[in-house]
Structure formats: structure tokens, C-alpha cells
Design a protein around this motif. Structure first.
Motif, PDB file in Angstrom:
ATOM      1  N   LEU A  33      -3.143  17.780   8.120  1.00  0.00           N
ATOM      2  CA  LEU A  33      -2.132  16.723   8.147  1.00  0.00           C
ATOM      3  C   LEU A  33      -1.448  16.604   6.791  1.00  0.00           C
ATOM      4  O   LEU A  33      -2.095  16.665   5.750  1.00  0.00           O
ATOM      5  CB  LEU A  33      -2.774  15.375   8.508  1.00  0.00           C
ATOM      6  N   SER A  34      -0.146  16.432   6.814  1.00  0.00           N
ATOM      7  CA  SER A  34       0.605  16.229   5.575  1.00  0.00           C
ATOM      8  C   SER A  34       0.446  14.775   5.121  1.00  0.00           C
ATOM      9  O   SER A  34      -0.056  13.923   5.867  1.00  0.00           O
ATOM     10  CB  SER A  34       2.086  16.550   5.794  1.00  0.00           C
ATOM     11  N   SER A  35       0.899  14.488   3.917  1.00  0.00           N
ATOM     12  CA  SER A  35       0.800  13.120   3.400  1.00  0.00           C
ATOM     13  C   SER A  35       1.631  12.160   4.239  1.00  0.00           C
ATOM     14  O   SER A  35       1.235  11.007   4.463  1.00  0.00           O
ATOM     15  CB  SER A  35       1.258  13.074   1.939  1.00  0.00           C
ATOM     16  N   LYS A  36       2.797  12.607   4.719  1.00  0.00           N
ATOM     17  CA  LYS A  36       3.636  11.773   5.573  1.00  0.00           C
ATOM     18  C   LYS A  36       2.941  11.466   6.895  1.00  0.00           C
ATOM     19  O   LYS A  36       2.992  10.343   7.404  1.00  0.00           O
ATOM     20  CB  LYS A  36       4.963  12.489   5.849  1.00  0.00           C
ATOM     21  N   GLU A  37       2.294  12.482   7.456  1.00  0.00           N
ATOM     22  CA  GLU A  37       1.599  12.288   8.733  1.00  0.00           C
ATOM     23  C   GLU A  37       0.418  11.345   8.580  1.00  0.00           C
ATOM     24  O   GLU A  37       0.190  10.481   9.435  1.00  0.00           O
ATOM     25  CB  GLU A  37       1.149  13.649   9.277  1.00  0.00           C
ATOM     26  N   GLU A  38      -0.324  11.470   7.482  1.00  0.00           N
ATOM     27  CA  GLU A  38      -1.437  10.550   7.239  1.00  0.00           C
ATOM     28  C   GLU A  38      -0.925   9.119   7.054  1.00  0.00           C
ATOM     29  O   GLU A  38      -1.524   8.159   7.552  1.00  0.00           O
ATOM     30  CB  GLU A  38      -2.226  10.999   6.005  1.00  0.00           C
ATOM     31  N   LYS A  39       0.177   8.970   6.337  1.00  0.00           N
ATOM     32  CA  LYS A  39       0.762   7.640   6.132  1.00  0.00           C
ATOM     33  C   LYS A  39       1.195   7.036   7.457  1.00  0.00           C
ATOM     34  O   LYS A  39       0.964   5.848   7.723  1.00  0.00           O
ATOM     35  CB  LYS A  39       1.961   7.745   5.187  1.00  0.00           C
ATOM     36  N   LEU A  40       1.818   7.837   8.318  1.00  0.00           N
ATOM     37  CA  LEU A  40       2.260   7.360   9.630  1.00  0.00           C
ATOM     38  C   LEU A  40       1.080   6.905  10.475  1.00  0.00           C
ATOM     39  O   LEU A  40       1.137   5.860  11.132  1.00  0.00           O
ATOM     40  CB  LEU A  40       3.045   8.464  10.345  1.00  0.00           C
ATOM     41  N   ILE A  41       0.004   7.683  10.466  1.00  0.00           N
ATOM     42  CA  ILE A  41      -1.188   7.329  11.249  1.00  0.00           C
ATOM     43  C   ILE A  41      -1.758   5.990  10.787  1.00  0.00           C
ATOM     44  O   ILE A  41      -2.127   5.137  11.600  1.00  0.00           O
ATOM     45  CB  ILE A  41      -2.251   8.439  11.135  1.00  0.00           C
ATOM     46  N   LYS A  42      -1.827   5.787   9.472  1.00  0.00           N
ATOM     47  CA  LYS A  42      -2.349   4.529   8.933  1.00  0.00           C
ATOM     48  C   LYS A  42      -1.482   3.348   9.346  1.00  0.00           C
ATOM     49  O   LYS A  42      -1.984   2.294   9.742  1.00  0.00           O
ATOM     50  CB  LYS A  42      -2.436   4.613   7.411  1.00  0.00           C
ATOM     51  N   ILE A  43      -0.156   3.523   9.281  1.00  0.00           N
ATOM     52  CA  ILE A  43       0.752   2.440   9.649  1.00  0.00           C
ATOM     53  C   ILE A  43       0.639   2.120  11.133  1.00  0.00           C
ATOM     54  O   ILE A  43       0.600   0.942  11.531  1.00  0.00           O
ATOM     55  CB  ILE A  43       2.202   2.812   9.289  1.00  0.00           C
ATOM     56  N   LEU A  44       0.583   3.153  11.972  1.00  0.00           N
ATOM     57  CA  LEU A  44       0.453   2.932  13.416  1.00  0.00           C
ATOM     58  C   LEU A  44      -0.846   2.213  13.745  1.00  0.00           C
ATOM     59  O   LEU A  44      -0.890   1.350  14.641  1.00  0.00           O
ATOM     60  CB  LEU A  44       0.517   4.271  14.159  1.00  0.00           C
ATOM     61  N   ASP A  45      -1.924   2.544  13.013  1.00  0.00           N
ATOM     62  CA  ASP A  45      -3.208   1.910  13.260  1.00  0.00           C
ATOM     63  C   ASP A  45      -3.174   0.433  12.840  1.00  0.00           C
ATOM     64  O   ASP A  45      -3.728  -0.429  13.530  1.00  0.00           O
ATOM     65  CB  ASP A  45      -4.309   2.636  12.498  1.00  0.00           C
ATOM     66  N   PHE A  46      -2.505   0.128  11.734  1.00  0.00           N
ATOM     67  CA  PHE A  46      -2.410  -1.256  11.286  1.00  0.00           C
ATOM     68  C   PHE A  46      -1.476  -2.075  12.180  1.00  0.00           C
ATOM     69  O   PHE A  46      -1.747  -3.236  12.476  1.00  0.00           O
ATOM     70  CB  PHE A  46      -1.907  -1.316   9.834  1.00  0.00           C
ATOM     71  N   ALA A  47      -0.362  -1.461  12.594  1.00  0.00           N
ATOM     72  CA  ALA A  47       0.645  -2.203  13.367  1.00  0.00           C
ATOM     73  C   ALA A  47       0.142  -2.593  14.752  1.00  0.00           C
ATOM     74  O   ALA A  47       0.379  -3.715  15.217  1.00  0.00           O
ATOM     75  CB  ALA A  47       1.913  -1.360  13.483  1.00  0.00           C
ATOM     76  N   GLU A  48      -0.544  -1.653  15.427  1.00  0.00           N
ATOM     77  CA  GLU A  48      -1.056  -1.908  16.780  1.00  0.00           C
ATOM     78  C   GLU A  48       0.048  -2.479  17.679  1.00  0.00           C
ATOM     79  O   GLU A  48      -0.112  -3.508  18.330  1.00  0.00           O
ATOM     80  CB  GLU A  48      -2.248  -2.869  16.735  1.00  0.00           C
TER      81      GLU A  48
END
Length: 263
Positions: A33-48
Motif C-alpha cells: 500500500l502507498s502512503s496515500k492508500e494507507e491515509k485513505l484507509i485510516k480516514i474511511l475507518d474513522f469516518a464510518e
């Protein structure tokens, strides 16, 4: 800074759990995973955002709106300027496509469908609901030391609302004569808001119609645009706590702190 340590600890624990459990599984199926992809995953997990979205109908086929909402978040993370750019990226980037919820490039909907989905999200206040949940979960018991407010222009591709100026009665210069009565000046929006107690009352006076905005930029040059303004209030750690949209000719930045304290 010490005031937000519990908040940071709570977020850090969640991020650590993601990196130790979810990331290895995703890398096994999607690759590194790239840094952008990891950042997106974290945001999606927080946003729910899934909990605020229900299936809707477009034409005769039911469409799941969750992938659309994830894609719009990805658009911001990847700093894509237009929906067309987002669609092009989704078609060639398999990892991003899967993270949003589409398996094949042929599954990506048209730009008009994206526009309809965006309109639906706006009507149900999806962004506001997601933000409110974040504030309640992580910041409800936190005391902050400062609050900074500012606004940014939002250009729109539509005609501005024509504002009709009220004709003011002509009056002579100087003080009125003895016994002469003059009509009182109409109070400004900010003056009227001083006597209001709730955020809803104050915002009811603020127009969200497309207008013409004029401001002086950091270089001292005057900028003119058609559209609106996004007013954001942020606290310690650059955490946005209030965001309000208004027409381009409204001035709210200095009053966001009061809006937040009343809500």
C-alpha cells in the motif's frame, strides 16, 4: 497541548490496531500500500460513513451509495480537482477502486451519476453528520486553549443571485431639526445576531445563494469570484470543529466561535 493528550491517545490506539491487523491483510490481497492508500484507509475507518447512508434508487436500478461516498473522500485525499479526474483514476487504479467498493473498471458509474449522488449526500448533510460524530466521540470532553477562524472562496459555475438594493430616502446632511423624525437604519445581520440565542436563529439570516465575492489576497491584489465561501473554525492541533457555507457576500469568519459555543 496536554489538554488533547487523551484525545490523541484514543486516536493513536485505533491507528495502531489498523496498522497491525487490517493493513497486513490488505497488502496480502492488493499488494504493498502507498502512503496515500494507507491515509485513505485510516480516514474511511474513522469516518464510518456507511451508518449514515441508505440504498437509493437511480432510474430503475437500486444503487449502493457507499462506494460513491468513499470515492468522494478519495478525491480529497488524492487532491483530484474534478469528478472526471476521479473517474479516470478509479478506472486505472485497481487498489483505489477496490478500496472504494468497485471490483472492475466497467463498474465505475458515469459522471452524471456521481453528480446525482453528490446532490443526495448534500441533501442529507452527510458530511455534517460524519463530522458531528467525530467531534462527539473524540472531542466532547476536551478543553481547548484557542480557536482560529478563517474562510476560503468556493467558485461555482452558475449565475449569481441578483441582489436588489433598497432605495434609501434622501435626507439632508447634518443633525435633524427639532421635532423632525427620521426612519431608523435597518440593523445589519451581525447586529441582529447579537440578540439571538441559538445557532439556528443566527444562520437563518445567512444566505447560501450563489453570489459575487470580493476580497484582498495575501499579495494585496483584489480577487473577484462567483460562488460562495466556506468558513472553518479550528482548535488546538488544527482540528476543524465548525464548518459553515454561505454566499460569497456574507462575512462570518469572526463569529464562528460563537456559533460553535451555542451548538
Amino acid at each position: 497541548m496536554t489538554k488533547i493528550i487523551p484525545f490523541l491517545s484514543k486516536m493513536w490506539l485505533k491507528i495502531t490496531n489498523l496498522e497491525n491487523s487490517l493493513f497486513p491483510e490488505l497488502q496480502a490481497s492488493l499488494g504493498v500500500l502507498s502512503s496515500k492508500e494507507e491515509k485513505l484507509i485510516k480516514i474511511l475507518d474513522f469516518a464510518e460513513i456507511e451508518q449514515f447512508i441508505h440504498d437509493t434508487h437511480v432510474t430503475n436500478i437500486p444503487k449502493d451509495r457507499v462506494p460513491f461516498a468513499r470515492a468522494f473522500i478519495a478525491k480529497s485525499v488524492y487532491n483530484l480537482q474534478t469528478t472526471s479526474d476521479l473517474i479516470d483514476r478509479l478506472k486505472i487504479d485497481r487498489t483505489l477502486r477496490v478500496l472504494c467498493g468497485w471490483r472492475y473498471a466497467t463498474d465505475i458509474p458515469s459522471e452524471s451519476t456521481f453528480s446525482r449522488a453528490f446532490k443526495e449526500f448534500s441533501e442529507i448533510n452527510l458530511a455534517a453528520k460524519t463530522h458531528d460524530k467525530f467531534i462527539r466521540e473524540y472531542l466532547s470532553d476536551t478543553i481547548f486553549l484557542y480557536n482560529a477562524s478563517d474562510a476560503t472562496k468556493i467558485p461555482l459555475r452558475q449565475k449569481p443571485l441578483k441582489v436588489e438594493k433598497e432605495e434609501k430616502p434622501k435626507k439632508k446632511r447634518g443633525r435633524p431639526r427639532k421635532g423632525e423624525k427620521r426612519e431608523p437604519l435597518k440593523p445589519t445581520i451581525l447586529t441582529q445576531q447579537k440578540d439571538m440565542k441559538t445557532t439556528e436563529e443566527m444562520l437563518s439570516l445567512v444566505s447560501t445563494e450563489c453570489g459575487v465575492g470580493i476580497k484582498q489576497n495575501s499579495k494585496g491584489n483584489r480577487e473577484i469570484w462567483i460562488g460562495g465561501k466556506l468558513h472553518i473554525s479550528a482548535v488546538d492541533g488544527d482540528i476543524p470543529i465548525t464548518a459553515i457555507y454561505s454566499g460569497a457576500y456574507n462575512g462570518l469568519s469572526g463569529h464562528l466561535c460563537r456559533f460553535h459555543s451555542d451548538s
